[in-house]
Motif scaffolding. Structure first.
Motif, PDB file in Angstrom:
ATOM      1  N   ALA A 180     -18.851  21.803  10.949  1.00  0.00           N
ATOM      2  CA  ALA A 180     -18.221  21.485   9.834  1.00  0.00           C
ATOM      3  C   ALA A 180     -19.214  20.784   8.803  1.00  0.00           C
ATOM      4  N   THR A 223     -15.376  19.469   5.635  1.00  0.00           N
ATOM      5  CA  THR A 223     -14.961  20.804   5.407  1.00  0.00           C
ATOM      6  C   THR A 223     -15.073  21.648   6.618  1.00  0.00           C
ATOM      7  N   LEU A 224     -13.950  22.286   7.370  1.00  0.00           N
ATOM      8  CA  LEU A 224     -14.372  23.037   8.586  1.00  0.00           C
ATOM      9  C   LEU A 224     -14.984  24.488   8.258  1.00  0.00           C
ATOM     10  N   HIS A 225     -15.923  24.829   9.156  1.00  0.00           N
ATOM     11  CA  HIS A 225     -16.324  26.265   9.058  1.00  0.00           C
ATOM     12  C   HIS A 225     -15.136  27.249   9.365  1.00  0.00           C
ATOM     13  N   PRO A 226     -15.109  28.282   8.597  1.00  0.00           N
ATOM     14  CA  PRO A 226     -13.980  29.315   8.457  1.00  0.00           C
ATOM     15  C   PRO A 226     -13.426  29.649   9.977  1.00  0.00           C
ATOM     16  N   GLN A 228     -13.255  27.669  12.548  1.00  0.00           N
ATOM     17  CA  GLN A 228     -12.413  26.492  12.836  1.00  0.00           C
ATOM     18  C   GLN A 228     -11.326  26.465  12.202  1.00  0.00           C
ATOM     19  N   GLN A 229     -11.160  26.652  10.841  1.00  0.00           N
ATOM     20  CA  GLN A 229      -9.728  26.647  10.103  1.00  0.00           C
ATOM     21  C   GLN A 229      -8.964  27.704  10.667  1.00  0.00           C
ATOM     22  N   ALA A 230      -9.690  28.852  10.950  1.00  0.00           N
ATOM     23  CA  ALA A 230      -8.698  30.172  11.450  1.00  0.00           C
ATOM     24  C   ALA A 230      -8.187  29.576  12.772  1.00  0.00           C
ATOM     25  N   ILE A 238      -7.242  26.850  13.752  1.00  0.00           N
ATOM     26  CA  ILE A 238      -6.236  26.016  13.520  1.00  0.00           C
ATOM     27  C   ILE A 238      -4.888  26.897  13.023  1.00  0.00           C
ATOM     28  N   GLU A 239      -5.084  27.695  11.944  1.00  0.00           N
ATOM     29  CA  GLU A 239      -3.993  28.405  11.202  1.00  0.00           C
ATOM     30  C   GLU A 239      -3.551  29.406  12.255  1.00  0.00           C
ATOM     31  N   GLN A 251      -8.832  37.171  11.360  1.00  0.00           N
ATOM     32  CA  GLN A 251      -8.689  36.522  10.143  1.00  0.00           C
ATOM     33  C   GLN A 251     -10.177  36.156   9.380  1.00  0.00           C
ATOM     34  N   GLY A 289     -20.691  25.388   6.607  1.00  0.00           N
ATOM     35  CA  GLY A 289     -19.877  24.747   6.002  1.00  0.00           C
ATOM     36  C   GLY A 289     -20.530  23.966   4.999  1.00  0.00           C
TER      37      GLY A 289
END
Ligand code: FES
Ligand code: FES
Length: 168
Positions: free
Chosen positions: A76, A81-84, A86-88, A90-91, A146, A168
C-alpha cells in the motif's frame, strides 16, 4: 548479525544463525503481516518476495538472504492507497478469515507479473502452493483475473499478460 533490506529500509538484527526469515520479520522487526501457517513449506502463508521472486520465508534462513525483501506491508502507498491486487481481493471477496491472504496476494502479484495468468487453469496451477482453509479459491482466481485484465501487459512467462507492480 544479519543485514537485510526490508521494504526499502536497511535493517540489522542479531539472531541465532538458525533463525528463519519469517521469524526475523515477524518476531524481530514486528512486521506481522506475513503469517506462519505450517512452518514446514506446505501452506504458502509466509510468502514474501526476495529479489523480486516469491520465497517461502519459513524455509529461508535469514543469514542466507542477500537481496531486498518485500512483505505485504510494502504494497500500500503511504497515503493508504491499496495495491491493485489488494483492492481486487476486496472487490472479489477473495478471503474469509484472511490468514492466508498476505501470502496469496504476493503470489498473485507474481502470477500476473510473470505472465502465468493466461487462463483460470494457469492461475490455479501457479497459485497451487498457497493453501486456503476457507476455500476462497474461486474468488482468488477472480481477483487475479481482475488485475490481469486491468493492468498493462508485461511479463516473461508463457502468456505474459499483465503486471501488478507499482507498490501503490
Ligand atoms: Fe511457510 Fe506454511 S508457514 S509454507
Ligand atoms: Fe481463511 Fe484463506 S481466507 S485461510
Amino acid at each position: 548479525m544479519v543485514d537485510l533490506t526490508v521494504n526499502g529500509e536497511p535493517r540489522r538484527v542479531l539472531v541465532d544463525v538458525r533463525t528463519t526469515l519469517l521469524d526475523v520479520i515477524r518476531e524481530h522487526l514486528d512486521l506481522t503481516g506475513s503469517k506462519k501457517g505450517c512452518d514446514h513449506g506446505q501452506c504458502g502463508a509466509c510468502t514474501m518476495r526476495v529479489g523480486g521472486s516469491t520465497v517461502l520465508s519459513c524455509l529461508t534462513l535469514a543469514v542466507a538472504v542477500r537481496e531486498p525483501v518485500e512483505t505485504i506491508e510494502s504494497l500500500a502507498a503511504p497515503d493508504g492507497t491499496l495495491h491493485p491486487m489488494q483492492q481486487a481481493f476486496i472487490e472479489q471477496d477473495a478471503f474469509q478469515c484472511g490468514y492466508c491472504t498476505p501470502g496469496q496476494i504476493l503470489s498473485a502479484i507474481a502470477c500476473v507479473e510473470d505472465g502465468y495468468a493466461g487462463s483460470d487453469h494457469e492461475i490455479r496451477d501457479h497459485m497451487s502452493g498457497n493453501l486456503c482453509r476457507c476455500g476462497a479459491y474461486p474468488h482468488i482466481v477472480a481477483a487475479v483475473r481482475q488485475v490481469r485484465d486491468t493492468t498493462p501487459a508485461r511479463g516473461t512467462g508463457p502468456t505474459a499478460h499483465g503486471t501488478a507492480t507499482g507498490r501503490g
